[in-house]
Design an enzyme around this catalytic site. Structure first.
Site, PDB file in Angstrom:
ATOM      1  N   ASN A   1       0.838  -1.192   0.000  1.00  0.00           N
ATOM      2  CA  ASN A   1       0.000   0.000   0.000  1.00  0.00           C
ATOM      3  C   ASN A   1       0.879   1.249   0.000  1.00  0.00           C
ATOM      4  OD1 ASN A   1       0.574  -0.908   2.682  1.00  0.00           O
ATOM      5  ND2 ASN A   1      -0.977   0.464   3.513  1.00  0.00           N
ATOM      6  N   ILE A   2       0.391   2.266  -0.684  1.00  0.00           N
ATOM      7  CA  ILE A   2       1.115   3.534  -0.816  1.00  0.00           C
ATOM      8  C   ILE A   2       0.132   4.639  -0.477  1.00  0.00           C
ATOM      9  CG2 ILE A   2       2.448   5.032  -2.354  1.00  0.00           C
ATOM     10  CD1 ILE A   2       2.886   2.482  -4.138  1.00  0.00           C
ATOM     11  N   GLU A   3       0.270   5.213   0.702  1.00  0.00           N
ATOM     12  CA  GLU A   3      -0.657   6.253   1.139  1.00  0.00           C
ATOM     13  C   GLU A   3      -0.199   7.623   0.647  1.00  0.00           C
ATOM     14  OE1 GLU A   3      -2.304   4.075   5.177  1.00  0.00           O
ATOM     15  OE2 GLU A   3      -1.032   5.839   5.386  1.00  0.00           O
TER      16      GLU A   3
ATOM     17  N   CYS B   1      -3.962   0.827  -2.809  1.00  0.00           N
ATOM     18  CA  CYS B   1      -3.878  -0.425  -2.045  1.00  0.00           C
ATOM     19  C   CYS B   1      -2.812  -1.349  -2.637  1.00  0.00           C
ATOM     20  CB  CYS B   1      -5.217  -1.142  -2.065  1.00  0.00           C
ATOM     21  SG  CYS B   1      -6.547  -0.227  -1.273  1.00  0.00           S
TER      22      CYS B   1
ATOM     23  N   GLU C   1      -2.961  -4.489  -3.377  1.00  0.00           N
ATOM     24  CA  GLU C   1      -3.437  -5.367  -4.448  1.00  0.00           C
ATOM     25  C   GLU C   1      -3.341  -4.669  -5.800  1.00  0.00           C
ATOM     26  OE1 GLU C   1      -4.848  -4.549  -1.594  1.00  0.00           O
ATOM     27  OE2 GLU C   1      -6.371  -6.002  -0.980  1.00  0.00           O
TER      28      GLU C   1
ATOM     29  N   CYS D   1     -10.304  -4.542  -0.175  1.00  0.00           N
ATOM     30  CA  CYS D   1     -11.396  -3.576  -0.033  1.00  0.00           C
ATOM     31  C   CYS D   1     -12.318  -3.656  -1.252  1.00  0.00           C
ATOM     32  CB  CYS D   1     -10.835  -2.165   0.134  1.00  0.00           C
ATOM     33  SG  CYS D   1     -10.178  -1.432  -1.386  1.00  0.00           S
TER      34      CYS D   1
ATOM     35  N   CYS E   1     -10.686  -2.691  -4.590  1.00  0.00           N
ATOM     36  CA  CYS E   1      -9.760  -3.726  -5.084  1.00  0.00           C
ATOM     37  C   CYS E   1     -10.520  -4.941  -5.596  1.00  0.00           C
ATOM     38  CB  CYS E   1      -8.773  -4.134  -3.994  1.00  0.00           C
ATOM     39  SG  CYS E   1      -7.491  -2.892  -3.723  1.00  0.00           S
TER      40      CYS E   1
END
Ligand SMILES: [Zn+2]
Length: 151
Positions: free
Chosen positions: A63-65, A74, A76, A106, A109
């Site tokens: 994940n990359i916020e 996300c 995935e 989620c 995804c």
């Protein structure tokens, strides 16, 4: 896949790592390793994912916020995006390893994954002591699809 039992959640079977196919074990380990690279300064919730392509290749993602939360991605979708940008279109399985016992994909995804057809979805805790398996169709029945979509 022996020693599987049904969990209390519908459509989830609980499995042991050693009972899984070698490629599934490998994508689970890639998901664990990739999870360590998660960029999640806001949620502190690390997620790793890995996809197994039909040709046997594997891609991991984390994940990359972003400070603008909706821009984050996300794990995935990062894993799929890496594979897709490498020309892959056919997938066999996806593994997801979150920070809780079972972190399932989620809703966004689930839709993203369903674009590329049926896959088994393996969901595991970071130590891989408990692994659940389901399918994208079980997670997102009646997914939105174009009728001319070849997948
Ligand atoms: Zn997601």
């Amino acid at each position: 896949m022996t020693n599987s039992t049904s969990s209390q959640q519908s459509n989830l079977k609980i499995l042991q790592l050693e009972d899984l196919d070698a490629n599934i074990q490998k994508i689970l380990r890639i998901a664990v390793e990739t999870r360590e690279n998660a960029y999640c300064p806001y949620s502190k919730f690390q997620v790793g994912a890995a996809v197994l392509c039909a040709d046997g290749s594997m891609y991991g993602g984390c994940n990359i916020e972003n400070v603008s939360f909706t821009v984050g991605t996300c794990a995935e979708r990062v894993a799929y995006g890496k594979a897709i940008s490498d020309g892959k279109r056919n997938f066999t399985a996806v593994a997801v390893v979150g920070s809780m016992e079972f972190t399932s994909p989620c809703g966004a995804c689930r839709q993203y994954i369903s674009e590329f057809g049926y896959v088994d979805v393996y969901i595991a805790c970071p130590n891989l002591k408990k692994i659940a398996v389901t399918s994208i169709e079980a997670l997102l029945p009646c997914a939105f699809k174009r009728t001319d979509n070849p997948f």
